[in-house]
Write a protein that holds these residues in place. Structure first.
Motif, PDB file in Angstrom:
ATOM      1  N   SER A 172      43.922  39.031  31.287  1.00 23.84           N
ATOM      2  CA  SER A 172      45.146  39.222  32.070  1.00 23.84           C
ATOM      3  C   SER A 172      46.304  38.475  31.411  1.00 23.84           C
ATOM      4  CB  SER A 172      44.942  38.721  33.504  1.00 23.84           C
ATOM      5  OG  SER A 172      43.944  39.469  34.163  1.00 23.84           O
TER       6      SER A 172
ATOM      7  N   SER B 145      34.058  43.334  24.017  1.00 28.50           N
ATOM      8  CA  SER B 145      34.910  43.714  25.143  1.00 28.50           C
ATOM      9  C   SER B 145      36.363  43.289  24.961  1.00 28.50           C
ATOM     10  CB  SER B 145      34.365  43.114  26.438  1.00 28.50           C
ATOM     11  OG  SER B 145      34.335  41.693  26.363  1.00 28.50           O
TER      12      SER B 145
ATOM     13  N   CYS C 108      47.636  32.523  33.701  1.00 26.66           N
ATOM     14  CA  CYS C 108      46.347  33.193  33.551  1.00 26.66           C
ATOM     15  C   CYS C 108      45.449  32.474  32.548  1.00 26.66           C
ATOM     16  CB  CYS C 108      46.556  34.639  33.109  1.00 26.66           C
ATOM     17  SG  CYS C 108      47.242  35.716  34.387  1.00 26.66           S
TER      18      CYS C 108
ATOM     19  N   TRP D 178      42.729  29.774  33.434  1.00 24.85           N
ATOM     20  CA  TRP D 178      41.377  30.140  33.859  1.00 24.85           C
ATOM     21  C   TRP D 178      40.732  31.067  32.834  1.00 24.85           C
ATOM     22  CZ3 TRP D 178      45.412  29.615  37.328  1.00 24.85           C
ATOM     23  CH2 TRP D 178      45.223  28.678  38.345  1.00 24.85           C
ATOM     24  N   PRO D 179      39.584  30.693  32.273  1.00 23.45           N
ATOM     25  CA  PRO D 179      38.932  31.534  31.253  1.00 23.45           C
ATOM     26  C   PRO D 179      38.686  32.965  31.715  1.00 23.45           C
ATOM     27  CG  PRO D 179      37.900  29.367  31.325  1.00 23.45           C
ATOM     28  CD  PRO D 179      38.873  29.417  32.474  1.00 23.45           C
ATOM     29  N   ASP D 180      38.354  33.149  32.982  1.00 20.18           N
ATOM     30  CA  ASP D 180      38.074  34.495  33.475  1.00 20.18           C
ATOM     31  C   ASP D 180      39.314  35.388  33.504  1.00 20.18           C
ATOM     32  OD1 ASP D 180      35.450  33.779  33.803  1.00 20.18           O
ATOM     33  OD2 ASP D 180      35.577  33.446  35.963  1.00 20.18           O
ATOM     34  N   ALA D 181      40.483  34.772  33.448  1.00 21.40           N
ATOM     35  CA  ALA D 181      41.734  35.542  33.488  1.00 21.40           C
ATOM     36  C   ALA D 181      42.351  35.681  32.101  1.00 21.40           C
ATOM     37  CB  ALA D 181      42.724  34.880  34.440  1.00 21.40           C
TER      38      ALA D 181
END
Length: 225
Positions: free
Chosen positions: A98, A145, A89, A92-95
């Protein structure tokens, strides 16, 4: 007492089990492959994720049939598999969150494996001020966030460090290196880039996972003080 067993101090299992080096050889080969290939971080891919995860997956496989109790072995294997998910995970920065969740579960499994005996609350009193100071400063640099997830993770990591230090043996050093790896990674990611950060993070991370794995190859009747 968790998944640990009590007994007398024992010698490192590398001496007691000549086949251990052979059992761990895939880990060392895949570690070498990771550092030799050194796939750029700005080119995330499934190939890069696989190369990064393979050493930890090899450690999980090496635990099959380890002499420690089945419960301890299974908990370590679960923690290693969750760590591999987290490794993938984080490619990938977006994960990222996760990955944090996967490593949180991994540390909870390590906590379960290490147990609460001996308790050694004095260690917790030493860890708490350092952890609160470091992660309190770190949280100031996080997007809002991410604060809840990283705050929860820092609490679980500090608890794992406490139980790892209390357990002694190779687990003690594994827990320390795991914490160091995470602290360097977090500072490099959110506060300020550090020289050779990725190299330091991955060397300490793989070493930490290896040292914790080695604890499963100690005789089930022995406990290192």
């Amino acid at each position: 007492m968790g998944a640990q067993e009590e007994g007398l101090p024992g010698k490192p299992c590398l001496l007691a089990q000549p086949c251990l080096c052979l059992r761990l050889s895939p880990f060392f080969v895949t570690c070498a492959a990771y550092f030799l290939l050194w796939i750029p971080q700005d080119q995330p891919s499934w190939v890069g994720a696989l190369v990064k995860c393979l050493p930890v997956l090899c450690l999980a496989a090496s635990l099959q049939g380890a002499p420690r109790g089945t419960g301890y072995r299974v908990l370590l294997q679960g923690a290693l598999l969750c760590s591999a998910v987290g490794d993938a995970c984080l490619i990938w920065p977006d994960a990222f969150l996760s990955g944090v969740a996967a490593f949180t579960v991994a540390h909870l499994l390590y906590l379960w494996a290490f147990g609460l005996t001996p308790l050694r609350p004095g260690l917790l009193l030493s860890i708490a001020p350092v952890s609160v100071s470091y992660y309190g400063l770190l949280l100031l640099h996080l997007p809002a966030s991410m604060v809840p997830a990283l705050a929860a993770y820092s609490l679980v990591l500090a608890s794992m460090l406490w139980r790892g230090l209390a357990s002694g043996g190779s687990v003690r050093w594994g827990a320390l290196l795991f914490t160091l790896s995470d602290m360097v990674l977090a500072w490099d990611t959110f506060v300020r880039p550090l020289p050779l950060a990725r190299l330091v993070v991955m060397i300490t991370y793989y070493a930490a996972q290896l040292l914790i794995t080695l604890s499963a190859f100690r005789s089930p009747r022995l406990k290192t003080l």
